[in-house]
Motif scaffolding. Structure first.
Motif, PDB file in Angstrom:
ATOM      1  N   THR A 168     -95.007 -12.156 -43.879  1.00 57.46           N
ATOM      2  CA  THR A 168     -93.825 -11.818 -43.440  1.00 57.46           C
ATOM      3  C   THR A 168     -92.876 -11.013 -44.566  1.00 57.46           C
ATOM      4  OG1 THR A 168     -93.551 -13.776 -41.909  1.00 57.46           O
ATOM      5  CG2 THR A 168     -91.631 -12.610 -42.480  1.00 57.46           C
ATOM      6  N   LEU A 169     -92.278  -9.933 -44.179  1.00 62.56           N
ATOM      7  CA  LEU A 169     -91.455  -9.260 -45.150  1.00 62.56           C
ATOM      8  C   LEU A 169     -90.148  -9.916 -45.401  1.00 62.56           C
ATOM      9  CD1 LEU A 169     -91.756  -5.413 -44.588  1.00 62.56           C
ATOM     10  CD2 LEU A 169     -92.637  -6.761 -46.637  1.00 62.56           C
ATOM     11  N   VAL A 170     -89.572 -10.357 -46.608  1.00 63.92           N
ATOM     12  CA  VAL A 170     -88.561 -10.951 -46.642  1.00 63.92           C
ATOM     13  C   VAL A 170     -87.674 -10.438 -47.823  1.00 63.92           C
ATOM     14  CG1 VAL A 170     -89.382 -13.216 -45.690  1.00 63.92           C
ATOM     15  CG2 VAL A 170     -89.773 -12.745 -48.138  1.00 63.92           C
ATOM     16  N   ALA A 171     -86.339 -10.684 -47.637  1.00 60.97           N
ATOM     17  CA  ALA A 171     -85.498 -10.357 -48.626  1.00 60.97           C
ATOM     18  C   ALA A 171     -84.152 -11.543 -48.686  1.00 60.97           C
ATOM     19  CB  ALA A 171     -84.865  -8.874 -48.557  1.00 60.97           C
ATOM     20  N   ALA A 172     -83.714 -11.494 -49.705  1.00 63.27           N
ATOM     21  CA  ALA A 172     -82.321 -12.446 -49.846  1.00 63.27           C
ATOM     22  C   ALA A 172     -81.071 -11.823 -49.252  1.00 63.27           C
ATOM     23  CB  ALA A 172     -82.225 -12.732 -51.292  1.00 63.27           C
ATOM     24  N   PRO A 173     -80.318 -12.540 -48.665  1.00 61.73           N
ATOM     25  CA  PRO A 173     -79.067 -11.962 -48.119  1.00 61.73           C
ATOM     26  C   PRO A 173     -78.150 -11.270 -49.250  1.00 61.73           C
ATOM     27  CG  PRO A 173     -79.429 -14.252 -47.240  1.00 61.73           C
ATOM     28  CD  PRO A 173     -80.532 -14.142 -48.422  1.00 61.73           C
ATOM     29  N   SER A 174     -78.348 -11.802 -50.459  1.00 65.20           N
ATOM     30  CA  SER A 174     -77.632 -11.038 -51.480  1.00 65.20           C
ATOM     31  C   SER A 174     -78.139  -9.643 -51.729  1.00 65.20           C
ATOM     32  CB  SER A 174     -77.441 -11.867 -52.811  1.00 65.20           C
ATOM     33  OG  SER A 174     -78.928 -12.124 -53.088  1.00 65.20           O
ATOM     34  N   VAL A 234     -87.710 -13.132 -55.370  1.00 66.20           N
ATOM     35  CA  VAL A 234     -87.257 -12.417 -53.901  1.00 66.20           C
ATOM     36  C   VAL A 234     -85.914 -13.473 -53.490  1.00 66.20           C
ATOM     37  CG1 VAL A 234     -87.490 -12.005 -51.471  1.00 66.20           C
ATOM     38  CG2 VAL A 234     -89.249 -11.715 -53.198  1.00 66.20           C
ATOM     39  N   VAL A 235     -85.829 -14.731 -53.799  1.00 65.98           N
ATOM     40  CA  VAL A 235     -84.801 -15.615 -53.477  1.00 65.98           C
ATOM     41  C   VAL A 235     -83.661 -15.235 -54.341  1.00 65.98           C
ATOM     42  CG1 VAL A 235     -83.845 -17.966 -53.624  1.00 65.98           C
ATOM     43  CG2 VAL A 235     -86.204 -17.555 -52.472  1.00 65.98           C
ATOM     44  N   ALA A 236     -83.897 -14.835 -55.818  1.00 68.86           N
ATOM     45  CA  ALA A 236     -83.050 -14.434 -56.584  1.00 68.86           C
ATOM     46  C   ALA A 236     -82.257 -13.113 -56.419  1.00 68.86           C
ATOM     47  CB  ALA A 236     -83.522 -14.420 -57.988  1.00 68.86           C
ATOM     48  N   GLY A 237     -82.904 -12.348 -55.385  1.00 69.35           N
ATOM     49  CA  GLY A 237     -82.295 -11.073 -54.988  1.00 69.35           C
ATOM     50  C   GLY A 237     -82.860  -9.874 -55.702  1.00 69.35           C
ATOM     51  N   GLY A 239     -85.467  -8.175 -54.944  1.00 68.36           N
ATOM     52  CA  GLY A 239     -86.056  -7.059 -53.760  1.00 68.36           C
ATOM     53  C   GLY A 239     -86.864  -7.629 -52.584  1.00 68.36           C
ATOM     54  N   ILE A 240     -87.720  -6.945 -52.078  1.00 65.48           N
ATOM     55  CA  ILE A 240     -88.465  -7.139 -50.902  1.00 65.48           C
ATOM     56  C   ILE A 240     -89.522  -7.553 -51.151  1.00 65.48           C
ATOM     57  CG2 ILE A 240     -88.856  -6.514 -48.429  1.00 65.48           C
ATOM     58  CD1 ILE A 240     -86.775  -4.820 -48.429  1.00 65.48           C
ATOM     59  N   ALA A 241     -90.348  -8.538 -50.492  1.00 70.38           N
ATOM     60  CA  ALA A 241     -91.701  -8.828 -50.580  1.00 70.38           C
ATOM     61  C   ALA A 241     -92.313  -9.382 -49.374  1.00 70.38           C
ATOM     62  CB  ALA A 241     -91.905 -10.032 -51.909  1.00 70.38           C
TER      63      ALA A 241
END
Length: 301
Positions: A168-174, A234-237, A239-241
């Motif tokens: 899954t491609l994911v990114a942080a809301p920030s 990624v959780v820290a904002g 980028g996307i992974a």
């Protein structure tokens, strides 16, 4: 020194049965041999030992003093052999150290929560857990079991499947708030695409564009050697992974991450296996216990 072609334990077992059953014929029936074969075996044993063990007659068999002493020692030795075999047999309780090599992601999200149950179930086992996403040589690293994701190439390994995970491609809301959420594959050109730096890492992200498969190169400003470190980035904002779904499922539920471009996800699965060296014969009970436990309690889905 005993000759290598002499089966001493076998001779002891036949001789002991001759004594216990009271004759060559009864012992022969027990072993599926002929009486003459049993008689010749005892005769060879006496010749090698240089002493008579039994006095033969047409009616009964009588032990000599030396025969009685040899019988008593033989049954003790045979009992010790039986105990030694039981101690290492595959149905004995698991005992000893197990070296388990696994990725940090699998260890964190799947394995560690259930390790206490394994150790409680097998209190005489010591588990050494080494975390790395690098594919190792099990023999060189003296590793009993490794958990690996992706295709298997080493034909010397035996594998037990532990499931499969969707990517899954994911990114942080920030991050998405600052740089915007990609709405198409083309939008990824404007985003920081993070990835892995170990040798077997894929060259890009497989996605669908207008229903056709494409591979998007990973050109971000950071790469990591394991999936768990990448998840933290990624959780820290940063980028996307593209990460295994089982590693980000709770982050998505908690709102720490958001799945992006799900309509462009090809739905490919990455299989996860527990692998070990195949040497023939039964596995040590401790290794079999771990493999069975992983299949029961530590599957990926």
């Amino acid at each position: 020194m005993a000759r290598l072609d002499v089966n001493r334990s076998g001779e002891m077992e036949v001789f002991a049965r001759v004594v216990e059953l009271g004759g060559f014929s009864a012992a022969a029936r027990a072993f599926g041999m002929t009486p003459s074969a049993v008689s010749k075996l005892v005769a060879r044993l006496e010749m090698r030992l240089g002493t008579r063990l039994v006095n033969r007659s047409t009616r009964k068999l009588q032990l000599t003093l030396e025969g009685m002493a040899f019988y008593e020692r033989s049954i003790r030795i045979l009992a010790d052999l039986d105990e030694a075999e039981r101690n290492v047999a595959s149905n004995e309780r698991p005992v000893g150290r197990i070296s388990l090599n696994t990725s940090a992601s699998y260890a964190t999200h799947i394995l560690m929560p259930v390790v206490p149950e394994f150790l409680a179930r097998y209190p005489e086992v010591t588990l050494h857990i080494i975390q790395t996403d690098t594919v190792i040589d099990l023999m060189e690293e003296r590793t009993d079991v490794a958990v690996r994701a992706g295709p298997l190439k080493d034909s010397n390994l035996i594998a037990r499947k532990l499931g499969a995970t969707r990517m899954t491609l994911v990114a942080a809301p920030s991050y998405l708030k600052q740089f915007g959420e990609p709405k198409s594959v083309a939008d990824l050109d404007n985003h920081n695409r993070l990835g892995h730096c170990y040798t077997r890492a894929i060259e890009g992200w497989p996605l669908l564009r207008d229903g056709e498969p494409v591979t998007i190169p990973i050109t971000g400003n950071a790469k990591t050697s394991d999936g768990e470190a990448l998840r933290h980035l990624v959780v820290a904002g940063a980028g996307i992974a593209r990460l295994a779904t089982f590693t980000v499922r709770e982050d998505i539920k908690a709102g720490r991450l958001k799945a992006v471009l799900e309509d462009n996800n090809p739905g490919d699965l990455e299989e996860v296996h527990a692998v070990y060296l195949g040497q023939g014969g039964p596995l040590p009970s401790r290794i079999r216990a771990l493999l069975d436990f992983l299949g029961e309690k530590a599957r990926v889905g």
